[in-house]
Design a protein around this motif. Structure first.
Motif, PDB file in Angstrom:
ATOM      1  N   GLU A  26     -91.869 -21.496  72.084  1.00  0.00           N
ATOM      2  CA  GLU A  26     -91.159 -20.699  72.320  1.00  0.00           C
ATOM      3  C   GLU A  26     -90.920 -19.649  70.879  1.00  0.00           C
ATOM      4  OE1 GLU A  26     -89.540 -20.101  74.660  1.00  0.00           O
ATOM      5  OE2 GLU A  26     -89.946 -21.668  75.927  1.00  0.00           O
ATOM      6  N   GLU A  28     -90.584 -17.584  68.028  1.00  0.00           N
ATOM      7  CA  GLU A  28     -89.072 -17.398  66.678  1.00  0.00           C
ATOM      8  C   GLU A  28     -89.089 -15.962  66.920  1.00  0.00           C
ATOM      9  OE1 GLU A  28     -90.501 -19.083  62.673  1.00  0.00           O
ATOM     10  OE2 GLU A  28     -92.660 -18.861  63.737  1.00  0.00           O
ATOM     11  N   GLY A  77     -90.136 -13.576  71.180  1.00  0.00           N
ATOM     12  CA  GLY A  77     -88.857 -13.473  69.797  1.00  0.00           C
ATOM     13  C   GLY A  77     -88.269 -11.730  69.796  1.00  0.00           C
ATOM     14  N   TRP A 145     -96.953 -14.649  64.204  1.00  0.00           N
ATOM     15  CA  TRP A 145     -96.417 -14.847  62.977  1.00  0.00           C
ATOM     16  C   TRP A 145     -95.415 -13.436  62.771  1.00  0.00           C
ATOM     17  CZ3 TRP A 145    -101.375 -17.494  60.767  1.00  0.00           C
ATOM     18  CH2 TRP A 145    -100.836 -19.358  60.852  1.00  0.00           C
ATOM     19  N   PRO A 146     -94.799 -13.847  62.910  1.00  0.00           N
ATOM     20  CA  PRO A 146     -93.327 -13.088  62.853  1.00  0.00           C
ATOM     21  C   PRO A 146     -93.517 -11.737  61.917  1.00  0.00           C
ATOM     22  CG  PRO A 146     -92.804 -15.302  62.800  1.00  0.00           C
ATOM     23  CD  PRO A 146     -93.358 -14.941  62.771  1.00  0.00           C
TER      24      PRO A 146
END
Length: 370
Positions: A26, A28, A77, A145-146
């Motif tokens: 899931e 972030e 996210g 990635w964020p």
């Protein structure tokens, strides 16, 4: 979300890749999960498969290689509803993404050269063992990635082109910008006729230099170089460094190359490129990554007053400009000419072997292909 997804994993260098199932994570906050639509194979993937980055970059087995891909968004996210240039991102959109830089080091904050961030997370070199697992792109899913830059793919760009743009084209965009001015006054040599060399040829040709010369092989790739704007090509097959230097000097009126791009990574290429360089010339290194050393004669640099520049990768701005280049020139250049055979996820090893043997310029992997 589907509970599990497959990936082609390197457990041992130079060995056939193994298909492994991992749980699909899931996202972030700030992260995105995509279903991989199209991946193209790069020479860097072959180097990673061969273990060439051991001791050079932080790398840890097992690996999911692959760093050129287009994914279809399956989960967002919190806070990931827009891409890096402000376009809305929705489930079902095609997306490309970059490595994640830390944003807190000297390279990120002072030099503003985020590709040189020592803490940069390179998905294809990160172990796939811990979550989120899907950091490389030879897989059914990918994890953005964020803090990674991301771009929605324009409708006018095929997924195969967009995938190539995320490495070869953005690398060239970054290198050409770093090199500085190119125009009718300059003679230019591109060393290498792989994907980076060919896209360098195309992009540089739009600057209309006085003379554009490509040194490389095999002949079918040199033919593409001529179609994409090279005024002259020099084959490395059946030639010597001395004969190639003589041919370049003849093509430049004895002056040499005002601007040379090393896009081959071949042993001896740098020495050869320096010898071809004109006085006060510029030499941009792109291809000589990974392990190994090369002997050079520093007197070329000193006595000719050369500027030698290293250009590594490209950040999300280069991805954006790469897309602009593709859209602006899709009728001028046959970008399909570099697109190779399509492989399923079960034949990633075959795709890597095709890249290594140069039987394909850009093998394609479609994870959904049975």
């Amino acid at each position: 979300m589907i509970a599990m997804g497959r990936a082609a994993v390197v457990r041992e260098y130079n060995a056939p890749l193994e298909i492994v199932e991992y749980p699909v994570p899931e996202p972030e906050p700030g992260a995105i999960v995509v279903r991989i639509d199209t991946t193209t194979v790069c020479g860097s993937d072959v180097h990673g498969w061969e273990g060439a980055y051991e001791g050079v970059l932080p790398v840890e087995l097992p690996l999911i290689l692959g760093h050129e891909a287009v994914g279809v968004v399956v989960a967002l996210g919190e806070g990931a509803e827009r891409d890096s240039v402000g376009h809305p991102v929705r489930v079902g959109d095609r997306l490309v993404w970059a490595a994640e830089s830390c944003g807190k080091c000297w390279a990120c904050t002072v030099s503003k050269r985020t590709t040189l961030c020592p803490n940069r997370r390179l998905g294809m070199l990160a172990s796939s063992a811990p979550p989120p697992h899907f950091t490389g792109m030879f897989a059914e899913y990918g994890y953005v990635w964020p803090k990674a830059g991301r771009l929605r793919v324009p409708d006018g760009i095929k997924s195969e082109w967009a995938s190539v743009a995320t490495c070869a084209v953005r690398t060239v965009v970054n290198a050409v910008e770093l090199a500085g001015r190119i125009d009718y006054q300059h003679t230019v040599v591109v060393q290498g006729s792989g994907p980076v060399g060919l896209f360098a040829t195309a992009l540089i040709s739009t600057h209309e230099p006085q003379r554009l010369i490509v040194v490389g092989a095999p002949d079918d790739r040199l033919a593409i170089a001529r179609q994409w704007g090279a005024d002259h090509t020099v084959s490395i097959v059946g030639s010597t460094p001395e004969s190639r230097l003589s041919e370049v000097m003849e093509q430049t009126g004895g002056h040499g190359s005002d601007l040379t791009f090393e896009a081959s990574g071949a042993r001896g290429a740098i020495e050869e490129g320096l010898a071809m360089s004109a006085r006060a010339g510029r030499y941009v290194l792109i291809g000589a990554t990974g392990k190994g050393t090369q002997e050079i004669s520093p007197h070329y640099i000193i006595n000719r007053g050369l500027s030698v520049l290293g250009s590594f990768s490209g950040d999300i701005d280069s991805y954006y400009k790469a897309f602009r280049f593709l859209l602006a020139n899709r009728d001028r250049f046959d970008f399909d000419a570099v697109i190779g055979e399509t492989h399923g996820l079960d034949d990633v090893t075959g795709a890597l072997e095709a890249m290594r043997s140069q039987s394909d310029i850009k093998p394609v992997i479609k994870p959904g292909l049975s």
